[in-house]
Design an enzyme around this catalytic site. Sequence first.
Site, mmCIF file in Angstrom:
data_model
loop_
_atom_site.group_PDB
_atom_site.id
_atom_site.type_symbol
_atom_site.label_atom_id
_atom_site.label_comp_id
_atom_site.label_asym_id
_atom_site.label_seq_id
_atom_site.Cartn_x
_atom_site.Cartn_y
_atom_site.Cartn_z
ATOM 1 N N ASP B 51 40.496 40.283 43.237
ATOM 2 C CA ASP B 51 39.516 40.954 44.094
ATOM 3 C C ASP B 51 39.403 42.440 43.792
ATOM 4 O O ASP B 51 40.295 43.030 43.177
ATOM 5 C CB ASP B 51 39.932 40.803 45.560
ATOM 6 C CG ASP B 51 39.492 39.476 46.121
ATOM 7 O OD1 ASP B 51 38.665 38.805 45.481
ATOM 8 O OD2 ASP B 51 39.994 39.108 47.208
ATOM 9 N N TYR B 109 52.504 36.793 42.096
ATOM 10 C CA TYR B 109 51.905 37.987 42.686
ATOM 11 C C TYR B 109 52.988 38.767 43.440
ATOM 12 O O TYR B 109 53.943 38.179 43.944
ATOM 13 C CB TYR B 109 50.824 37.612 43.703
ATOM 14 C CG TYR B 109 49.497 37.231 43.116
ATOM 15 C CD1 TYR B 109 48.544 38.202 42.833
ATOM 16 C CD2 TYR B 109 49.177 35.904 42.872
ATOM 17 C CE1 TYR B 109 47.300 37.853 42.317
ATOM 18 C CE2 TYR B 109 47.934 35.542 42.352
ATOM 19 C CZ TYR B 109 47.001 36.531 42.074
ATOM 20 O OH TYR B 109 45.780 36.198 41.566
#
Lengths: 248, 248
Positions: B51, B109
């Site tokens: 994003d 992540y």
Amino acid sequence: MRVLITVEYDGKNFCGWQIQPGKRTVQGVLSDAFFSLFGKNTVIYGSGRTDSGVHALNQKAHFDYDGQVPTDKIPLAVNTLLPDDVSVKNARIVPDGFDARFSAKKKTYRYDFYFSRVHRPLYDSRAARVPFSADKFDIGKAKEVLSLLTGTHDFAAFSSTGRPVESSVRTIFDASISLSGDIYSITVTGNGFLYNMVRIIAGTVIETALSLRPVSDVKKALESGNRIFCGKTFPPHGLTLISVDYDL
Amino acid sequence: MRVLITVEYDGKNFCGWQIQPGKRTVQGVLSDAFFSLFGKNTVIYGSGRTDSGVHALNQKAHFDYDGQVPTDKIPLAVNTLLPDDVSVKNARIVPDGFDARFSAKKKTYRYDFYFSRVHRPLYDSRAARVPFSADKFDIGKAKEVLSLLTGTHDFAAFSSTGRPVESSVRTIFDASISLSGDIYSITVTGNGFLYNMVRIIAGTVIETALSLRPVSDVKKALESGNRIFCGKTFPPHGLTLISVDYDL
């Protein structure tokens, strides 16, 4: 009353600490914010200058203040008036004779760097890139250089301005190197530092540990005061002022 | 031949990974650079989108190439054509059937955050600020939540889009939290992640560990698929794609 503040800043977009006409400086930005907050000119005295591009985790500064904002409310109040790259983290009352610069007993700087052929977007803002293989870096030699620099010496060679009129004798209490992930950090604590001294120490440590110059140059540098025996002045964005210590 | 590249980027000034007309995206910037380098359009297939504002330490992407630049020279060559906030760190030849997205076995992540009443200029680029005292954060509870999330579950509740048409079952192989200096890092490895899943996990871990919601909500979230039992979606700038793993 006299107030001591702790200031953190990202040096990237500042022309250093000291106020200069027409330049964006940390002292200038702080002075503007305190002027807005207090409604009057407030002279901010720093513990020392930092150069253009140099960061600070805990810079210290004092000013005199007789207004209505309680000291412990000053950080949140002034931060609403400061840009994102500078923050006042703390404020406390100190004795009237206290001076952020002259009362300082110790300062600690850290120089961060990494080895890579390509630039590293997530590291470049705060660490210097050294375009060599990390395999070539002998951390044992780096520690040897830092050990030679520890103690009281004439650091004239480790200054961009050469031997100054005042004494260039300084004491380094502690000098170490550590590795976290891919980032090497040289941390140096001393009673004071000459102009560009930590960046030249970084260059000397790195060049020596890469075997680009012999360890014996460090002794020659300290004995002769000759800049030629030191490594190059490493770039400012790898340098961070970590702390300034007082007897308080 | 098919080439797999490793890409690092600072997400701050990108509208995410995926190419979009009129927006600055990582895929767009890479496509432009490879067009200049190879003299022809080269479609870059990423391991997945990130994003707007999300960083990557090791994003992976593949493309097909039949030109003259040797694979091991591609990183240095293309980096001269890339802006400072993106870097191609590595390039290697992979089998023709390889796909950066569909061949991925695991992704990791990391979500970084810190506790402070005031903003921290040296942390804000890569970590989210949580305006609470760190004393209120119970790391034991954080570990309990991460342990509940580990394994194969329907993570529908942990997605901004709600329960999708395709399966929202994912496997988290490992989820941990660590503290380095003032920065907490939540690291999660899984076989895939739903939209905003790691940022919602971060919000859930942090809110639970601050005792803003009970640990029992996590079980309810996994059982019901209801977003209401999760914490808020934490901001993108704390999130970094650490690695994508393949059987190669």
